[in-house]
Design a protein around this motif. Structure first.
Motif, PDB file in Angstrom:
ATOM      1  N   ALA A   1       0.805  -1.215   0.000  1.00  0.00           N
ATOM      2  CA  ALA A   1       0.000   0.000   0.000  1.00  0.00           C
ATOM      3  C   ALA A   1       0.838   1.265   0.000  1.00  0.00           C
ATOM      4  O   ALA A   1       0.325   2.345   0.265  1.00  0.00           O
ATOM      5  CB  ALA A   1      -0.919   0.006   1.208  1.00  0.00           C
ATOM      6  N   SER A   2       2.121   1.146  -0.290  1.00  0.00           N
ATOM      7  CA  SER A   2       2.992   2.320  -0.331  1.00  0.00           C
ATOM      8  C   SER A   2       4.078   2.106  -1.378  1.00  0.00           C
ATOM      9  O   SER A   2       4.444   0.974  -1.691  1.00  0.00           O
ATOM     10  CB  SER A   2       3.609   2.594   1.042  1.00  0.00           C
ATOM     11  OG  SER A   2       4.405   1.485   1.447  1.00  0.00           O
ATOM     12  N   VAL A   3       4.573   3.211  -1.918  1.00  0.00           N
ATOM     13  CA  VAL A   3       5.649   3.169  -2.914  1.00  0.00           C
ATOM     14  C   VAL A   3       6.705   4.193  -2.513  1.00  0.00           C
ATOM     15  O   VAL A   3       6.376   5.262  -1.978  1.00  0.00           O
ATOM     16  CB  VAL A   3       5.128   3.472  -4.328  1.00  0.00           C
ATOM     17  CG1 VAL A   3       4.209   2.369  -4.816  1.00  0.00           C
ATOM     18  CG2 VAL A   3       4.414   4.812  -4.371  1.00  0.00           C
ATOM     19  N   PRO A   4       7.972   3.906  -2.765  1.00  0.00           N
ATOM     20  CA  PRO A   4       9.010   4.905  -2.455  1.00  0.00           C
ATOM     21  C   PRO A   4       8.964   6.035  -3.467  1.00  0.00           C
ATOM     22  O   PRO A   4       9.232   5.838  -4.658  1.00  0.00           O
ATOM     23  CB  PRO A   4      10.304   4.103  -2.553  1.00  0.00           C
ATOM     24  CG  PRO A   4       9.973   2.957  -3.452  1.00  0.00           C
ATOM     25  CD  PRO A   4       8.550   2.645  -3.248  1.00  0.00           C
ATOM     26  N   ASP A   5       8.551   7.202  -3.007  1.00  0.00           N
ATOM     27  CA  ASP A   5       8.492   8.361  -3.898  1.00  0.00           C
ATOM     28  C   ASP A   5       9.877   8.858  -4.266  1.00  0.00           C
ATOM     29  O   ASP A   5      10.147   9.239  -5.389  1.00  0.00           O
ATOM     30  CB  ASP A   5       7.692   9.474  -3.221  1.00  0.00           C
ATOM     31  CG  ASP A   5       7.435  10.632  -4.175  1.00  0.00           C
ATOM     32  OD1 ASP A   5       7.483  10.411  -5.402  1.00  0.00           O
ATOM     33  OD2 ASP A   5       7.181  11.740  -3.693  1.00  0.00           O
TER      34      ASP A   5
ATOM     35  N   GLN B   1     -10.077   6.978  -4.297  1.00  0.00           N
ATOM     36  CA  GLN B   1      -8.620   6.899  -4.149  1.00  0.00           C
ATOM     37  C   GLN B   1      -7.927   8.001  -4.935  1.00  0.00           C
ATOM     38  O   GLN B   1      -6.906   8.548  -4.491  1.00  0.00           O
ATOM     39  CB  GLN B   1      -8.132   5.515  -4.603  1.00  0.00           C
ATOM     40  CG  GLN B   1      -8.574   4.399  -3.667  1.00  0.00           C
ATOM     41  CD  GLN B   1      -8.067   3.034  -4.099  1.00  0.00           C
ATOM     42  OE1 GLN B   1      -7.089   2.526  -3.546  1.00  0.00           O
ATOM     43  NE2 GLN B   1      -8.717   2.446  -5.103  1.00  0.00           N
ATOM     44  N   LYS B   2      -8.493   8.357  -6.077  1.00  0.00           N
ATOM     45  CA  LYS B   2      -7.942   9.491  -6.828  1.00  0.00           C
ATOM     46  C   LYS B   2      -8.166  10.790  -6.081  1.00  0.00           C
ATOM     47  O   LYS B   2      -7.317  11.702  -6.119  1.00  0.00           O
ATOM     48  CB  LYS B   2      -8.595   9.562  -8.205  1.00  0.00           C
ATOM     49  CG  LYS B   2      -8.223   8.418  -9.138  1.00  0.00           C
ATOM     50  CD  LYS B   2      -8.942   8.551 -10.475  1.00  0.00           C
ATOM     51  CE  LYS B   2      -8.601   7.386 -11.397  1.00  0.00           C
ATOM     52  NZ  LYS B   2      -9.325   7.474 -12.701  1.00  0.00           N
TER      53      LYS B   2
ATOM     54  N   PRO C   1      -1.169   5.533  -7.916  1.00  0.00           N
ATOM     55  CA  PRO C   1      -1.883   4.497  -8.684  1.00  0.00           C
ATOM     56  C   PRO C   1      -1.394   3.084  -8.380  1.00  0.00           C
ATOM     57  O   PRO C   1      -2.193   2.134  -8.426  1.00  0.00           O
ATOM     58  CB  PRO C   1      -1.614   4.896 -10.137  1.00  0.00           C
ATOM     59  CG  PRO C   1      -1.355   6.379 -10.079  1.00  0.00           C
ATOM     60  CD  PRO C   1      -0.642   6.607  -8.791  1.00  0.00           C
ATOM     61  N   LYS C   2      -0.103   2.924  -8.080  1.00  0.00           N
ATOM     62  CA  LYS C   2       0.407   1.585  -7.810  1.00  0.00           C
ATOM     63  C   LYS C   2      -0.106   1.012  -6.482  1.00  0.00           C
ATOM     64  O   LYS C   2       0.005  -0.191  -6.263  1.00  0.00           O
ATOM     65  CB  LYS C   2       1.936   1.600  -7.795  1.00  0.00           C
ATOM     66  CG  LYS C   2       2.550   1.862  -9.166  1.00  0.00           C
ATOM     67  CD  LYS C   2       4.067   1.783  -9.099  1.00  0.00           C
ATOM     68  CE  LYS C   2       4.682   1.994 -10.473  1.00  0.00           C
ATOM     69  NZ  LYS C   2       6.172   1.911 -10.436  1.00  0.00           N
ATOM     70  N   THR C   3      -0.647   1.886  -5.647  1.00  0.00           N
ATOM     71  CA  THR C   3      -1.157   1.422  -4.344  1.00  0.00           C
ATOM     72  C   THR C   3      -2.673   1.297  -4.329  1.00  0.00           C
ATOM     73  O   THR C   3      -3.255   1.094  -3.261  1.00  0.00           O
ATOM     74  CB  THR C   3      -0.719   2.386  -3.231  1.00  0.00           C
ATOM     75  OG1 THR C   3      -1.354   3.673  -3.446  1.00  0.00           O
ATOM     76  CG2 THR C   3       0.775   2.566  -3.214  1.00  0.00           C
ATOM     77  N   PHE C   4      -3.289   1.445  -5.488  1.00  0.00           N
ATOM     78  CA  PHE C   4      -4.748   1.411  -5.526  1.00  0.00           C
ATOM     79  C   PHE C   4      -5.270   0.063  -5.013  1.00  0.00           C
ATOM     80  O   PHE C   4      -4.797  -1.001  -5.419  1.00  0.00           O
ATOM     81  CB  PHE C   4      -5.246   1.640  -6.952  1.00  0.00           C
ATOM     82  CG  PHE C   4      -5.464   3.099  -7.267  1.00  0.00           C
ATOM     83  CD1 PHE C   4      -4.819   4.081  -6.542  1.00  0.00           C
ATOM     84  CD2 PHE C   4      -6.321   3.477  -8.287  1.00  0.00           C
ATOM     85  CE1 PHE C   4      -5.001   5.422  -6.824  1.00  0.00           C
ATOM     86  CE2 PHE C   4      -6.518   4.810  -8.584  1.00  0.00           C
ATOM     87  CZ  PHE C   4      -5.865   5.787  -7.850  1.00  0.00           C
ATOM     88  N   LEU C   5      -6.257   0.170  -4.132  1.00  0.00           N
ATOM     89  CA  LEU C   5      -6.954  -1.028  -3.678  1.00  0.00           C
ATOM     90  C   LEU C   5      -7.848  -1.555  -4.794  1.00  0.00           C
ATOM     91  O   LEU C   5      -8.352  -0.799  -5.623  1.00  0.00           O
ATOM     92  CB  LEU C   5      -7.793  -0.709  -2.442  1.00  0.00           C
ATOM     93  CG  LEU C   5      -7.051  -0.077  -1.261  1.00  0.00           C
ATOM     94  CD1 LEU C   5      -8.035   0.272  -0.151  1.00  0.00           C
ATOM     95  CD2 LEU C   5      -5.975  -1.010  -0.744  1.00  0.00           C
TER      96      LEU C   5
END
Length: 234
Positions: free
Chosen positions: A46-50, A148-149, A155-159
């Motif tokens: 549910a998270s991405v390294p920004d 979510q938007k 977008p990569k963490t979208f449920l």
């Protein structure tokens, strides 16, 4: 008393049976269909390294609640169950077609059943019930993506929503007809008993009044006894 006033009890009982059958046949049969959805987190998390230099990565705000996916499921249930959403899906208020979205319990605010979303539709036509469940489940995907938007989730963490149970085969719901028939039978039985007691009370009252009116008349019609004649002495 019931046997004595059979001529009152029997007709009213027959009317009671007729009213029960009439109510049972007049209540339309409705059909219900159900579907179950599950909210899941992507395999990448549910998270991405920004930015590799940042300590805290970007996360999906809908997963950062204390209750996690349960809170997201509750939000989705509230959105799909709103009356305005029903009108958008072609379900007018107060009609014979309707649906409800829950988490498996009677209170959608309870989040004890996990990230599940249950959809149940009811309609007088089986095909309509199945189509409505499918329409609500499709709208759930749209609503989840839109929200979510709105919160700026990456977008990569979208449920995503997984359809655990597709719209089931509609089943006839006869509970409303049975309850209405039982209520009509109970009211008819009470009516027959009330009529029997009313007739009994009327007859008893009339007999008692007749006895009271006949009493004085009998006393007035009794011939008076003549006084004994005095003996004549010579």
């Amino acid at each position: 008393m019931l046997f004595r006033r059979w001529y009152v009890v029997l007709p009213t009982f027959v009317l009671c049976i007729g009213a029960t059958l009439f109510v049972y046949t007049r209540i339309p049969v409705t059909y219900t269909s159900q579907g179950i959805m599950l909210i899941t987190i992507p395999t990448t998390g549910a998270s991405v390294p920004d930015d590799p230099e940042l300590v805290n990565p970007r996360s999906n705000p809908l997963v950062t609640f204390d209750y996690g996916l349960n809170m997201t499921a509750s939000l989705l249930i509230q959105a799909l169950g709103a009356p305005e959403m029903g009108e958008r899906l072609g379900v007018p208020r107060g009609g014979d077609v309707g649906y409800k979205v829950t988490n498996g319990s009677t209170n959608p605010e309870l989040m004890m059943s996990g990230p599940f979303v249950f959809v149940e539709a009811e309609a007088p036509d089986p095909a309509t019930a199945t189509a409505l469940v499918a329409k609500v489940m499709a709208q759930a995907d749209v609503e989840l993506a839109r929200r979510q938007k709105a919160v700026g989730a990456p977008p990569k963490t979208f449920l995503t929503i997984t359809h655990v149970v597709e719209p089931t085969t509609p089943e006839a719901k006869k509970g409303s007809r049975s309850r209405a028939a039982a209520a009509a039978a109970a009211l008819g039985l009470m009516g027959s008993l009330t009529a029997a007691f009313a007739v009994e009370s009327f007859v008893v009252h009339r007999r008692a009044r007749g006895r009271r009116t006949q009493g004085p008349e009998r006393r007035l019609n009794v011939p008076a006894q003549s006084a004994p004649k005095a003996e004549q002495t010579v």
